[in-house]
Design a protein around this motif. Structure first.
Motif, PDB file in Angstrom:
ATOM      1  N   ALA A  98       0.803  -1.328  -0.020  1.00 48.19           N
ATOM      2  CA  ALA A  98       0.041  -0.055  -0.157  1.00 48.19           C
ATOM      3  C   ALA A  98       0.771   1.333  -0.007  1.00 48.19           C
ATOM      4  CB  ALA A  98      -0.982  -0.013   1.214  1.00 48.19           C
ATOM      5  N   GLN A  99       2.040   1.175   0.634  1.00 46.53           N
ATOM      6  CA  GLN A  99       2.871   2.312   0.726  1.00 46.53           C
ATOM      7  C   GLN A  99       3.736   2.704  -0.335  1.00 46.53           C
ATOM      8  OE1 GLN A  99       4.850   2.019   4.392  1.00 46.53           O
ATOM      9  NE2 GLN A  99       6.151   0.537   3.722  1.00 46.53           N
ATOM     10  N   ILE A 100       3.897   1.842  -1.575  1.00 43.45           N
ATOM     11  CA  ILE A 100       4.594   2.003  -2.607  1.00 43.45           C
ATOM     12  C   ILE A 100       4.295   3.165  -3.419  1.00 43.45           C
ATOM     13  CG2 ILE A 100       5.260   1.050  -4.809  1.00 43.45           C
ATOM     14  CD1 ILE A 100       5.088  -1.859  -3.571  1.00 43.45           C
ATOM     15  N   LYS A 101       2.984   3.439  -3.342  1.00 42.91           N
ATOM     16  CA  LYS A 101       2.429   4.534  -4.365  1.00 42.91           C
ATOM     17  C   LYS A 101       2.839   5.776  -3.628  1.00 42.91           C
ATOM     18  CE  LYS A 101      -1.709   6.055  -6.596  1.00 42.91           C
ATOM     19  NZ  LYS A 101      -2.945   5.813  -6.773  1.00 42.91           N
ATOM     20  N   GLU A 106       8.470   7.938  -9.219  1.00 41.16           N
ATOM     21  CA  GLU A 106       8.256   7.597 -10.408  1.00 41.16           C
ATOM     22  C   GLU A 106       7.443   6.288 -10.739  1.00 41.16           C
ATOM     23  OE1 GLU A 106      11.759   7.585 -12.852  1.00 41.16           O
ATOM     24  OE2 GLU A 106      12.312   9.473 -12.098  1.00 41.16           O
ATOM     25  N   LYS A 107       6.670   5.926 -11.676  1.00 46.13           N
ATOM     26  CA  LYS A 107       5.995   4.743 -11.623  1.00 46.13           C
ATOM     27  C   LYS A 107       6.880   3.510 -12.074  1.00 46.13           C
ATOM     28  CE  LYS A 107       2.338   2.513 -14.466  1.00 46.13           C
ATOM     29  NZ  LYS A 107       1.448   2.541 -15.328  1.00 46.13           N
ATOM     30  N   THR A 108       7.841   4.016 -12.575  1.00 44.86           N
ATOM     31  CA  THR A 108       8.858   2.766 -12.947  1.00 44.86           C
ATOM     32  C   THR A 108       9.631   2.517 -11.729  1.00 44.86           C
ATOM     33  OG1 THR A 108       9.473   3.994 -14.891  1.00 44.86           O
ATOM     34  CG2 THR A 108      10.934   2.140 -14.202  1.00 44.86           C
ATOM     35  N   MET A 112       9.064  -1.710 -10.155  1.00 44.80           N
ATOM     36  CA  MET A 112       9.808  -2.469  -9.901  1.00 44.80           C
ATOM     37  C   MET A 112       9.855  -3.144  -8.468  1.00 44.80           C
ATOM     38  SD  MET A 112      13.277  -0.317 -10.906  1.00 44.80           S
ATOM     39  CE  MET A 112      14.548  -0.969 -10.117  1.00 44.80           C
ATOM     40  N   ARG A 113       9.409  -2.299  -7.464  1.00 39.65           N
ATOM     41  CA  ARG A 113       8.908  -2.751  -6.411  1.00 39.65           C
ATOM     42  C   ARG A 113       7.944  -3.855  -6.163  1.00 39.65           C
ATOM     43  NH1 ARG A 113       8.741   2.113  -1.784  1.00 39.65           N
ATOM     44  NH2 ARG A 113       8.611   0.297  -0.479  1.00 39.65           N
ATOM     45  N   THR A 114       6.710  -3.559  -6.794  1.00 41.80           N
ATOM     46  CA  THR A 114       5.637  -4.662  -7.208  1.00 41.80           C
ATOM     47  C   THR A 114       6.444  -6.166  -7.697  1.00 41.80           C
ATOM     48  OG1 THR A 114       4.992  -3.837  -9.210  1.00 41.80           O
ATOM     49  CG2 THR A 114       3.762  -3.070  -7.182  1.00 41.80           C
TER      50      THR A 114
END
Length: 333
Positions: A98-101, A106-108, A112-114
């Motif tokens: 959830a906290q990635i966004k 940057e979306k890229t 990478m994290r997902t």
């Protein structure tokens, strides 16, 4: 739909527990509830008090949850002792995603994290988890309860699709996101509790959707501070409200009507979830304790006439631990 008609449209909100004054809780309940909300001196003491082991990975997950998902932390503490560590692992996994966004520029980088978590889940089911605290605890939970991989991957896939900063086109799109994230998490918690029941799954689906909708409402002030608005566009258009109205924290009636309509959908899902109450196994009820926090928010937003930016909505409810404890003792959701 006018916000002032809430009482007649929703009926009385069932905050707290019906019949509370008619039946006295067992001695010591109040003290235990107070201990739920008290800050702890260290991760080690939290783990010990929660029936968890003393490993560093245990403490990492528990502390992550306590800081980032306090309501989930409290609900997990009220699960049976043998299920708590696995629930903490699942909820910590959800927090990580959830906290990635909100933590990438940057979306890229977010992608990478997902991708890391997709590979991590694959490695977990291959009995080769990476040396990352949440991954290790999730691996333990998967081995202990034979958790369904599909639900974990659904959470990742949906979080990945949500990396785009776009508002939901309609309420159904928001519900679909909530189903694939919050409801999937509840399906996994039911598996931890050993529940395989169609009625419990139906209840979990509706509660997860209510959770997703309420989370969207609660996060609107934060997103607005970053000039983002994610509320369903179809409802905004219905009431002639633009994203700029939310960015300006407008108090206009049509803005409140948007909030009313979205909140009403969450209320409806809670109502549907409770329609299965007599058919859901009592053993599943602890998985659904988050309904207490959801109703608490819906009651507060009603009290401020759907002013989404009212300061009272941003404050923690100090009585939430007690309400959760009582609901748990009553065996209700």
């Amino acid at each position: 739909m006018a916000a002032s008609t809430l009482g007649s449209a929703w009926g009385p909100l069932r905050l707290g527990v019906p019949g509370f004054c008619r039946r006295r809780p067992p001695r010591g309940l109040w003290a235990r509830a107070r201990r739920l909300s008290e800050p702890v001196a260290s991760g080690r003491s939290v783990a010990a008090g929660s029936g968890l082991g003393a490993s560093g990975t245990d403490r990492y997950c528990l502390e992550l949850l306590r800081k980032r998902d306090y309501e989930g932390y409290l609900c997990s503490l009220l699960l049976p002792a043998e299920s708590r560590s696995s629930a903490f692992a699942l909820r910590a996994f959800n927090v990580e995603l959830a906290q990635i966004k909100d933590t990438v520029s940057e979306k890229t980088i977010g992608l990478m994290r997902t991708q890391f978590w997709k590979k991590t889940v694959d490695d977990i089911y291959g009995d080769n988890p990476p040396h990352q605290p949440v991954a290790i605890e999730l691996w333990k939970a998967v081995r202990r309860h034979n958790l369904t991989k599909r639900w974990l991957m659904k959470i990742i896939d949906e979080r990945e699709k949500n990396l785009d900063d776009k508002a939901y086109r309609n309420i159904q799109e928001l519900e679909n996101y909530a189903e694939n994230t919050q409801s999937s998490l509840l399906y996994l918690i039911l598996e931890i509790l050993g529940i395989k029941d169609l009625h419990a799954d139906h209840a979990a689906s509706h509660i997860g959707k209510a959770q997703g909708i309420v989370t969207c409402l609660r996060a609107t002030p934060y997103h607005g501070s970053r000039r983002r608005v994610f509320l369903p566009m179809d409802i905004c258009m219905l009431h002639g409200v633009s994203q700029e109205d939310f960015l300006r924290k407008s108090q206009d009636r049509n803005v409140r009507d948007v909030v009313y309509d979205v909140a009403s959908q969450a209320h409806l899902h809670l109502k549907h979830a409770r329609s299965f109450h007599r058919s859901v196994p009592v053993k599943a009820f602890p998985a659904f304790l988050q309904t207490v926090a959801l109703e608490d928010y819906l009651k507060k937003i009603q009290q401020v006439d759907f002013d989404l930016f009212h300061p009272s909505l941003q404050r923690k409810n100090p009585l939430l631990p007690l309400s959760l404890y009582i609901q748990s003792w009553r065996k209700r959701y």
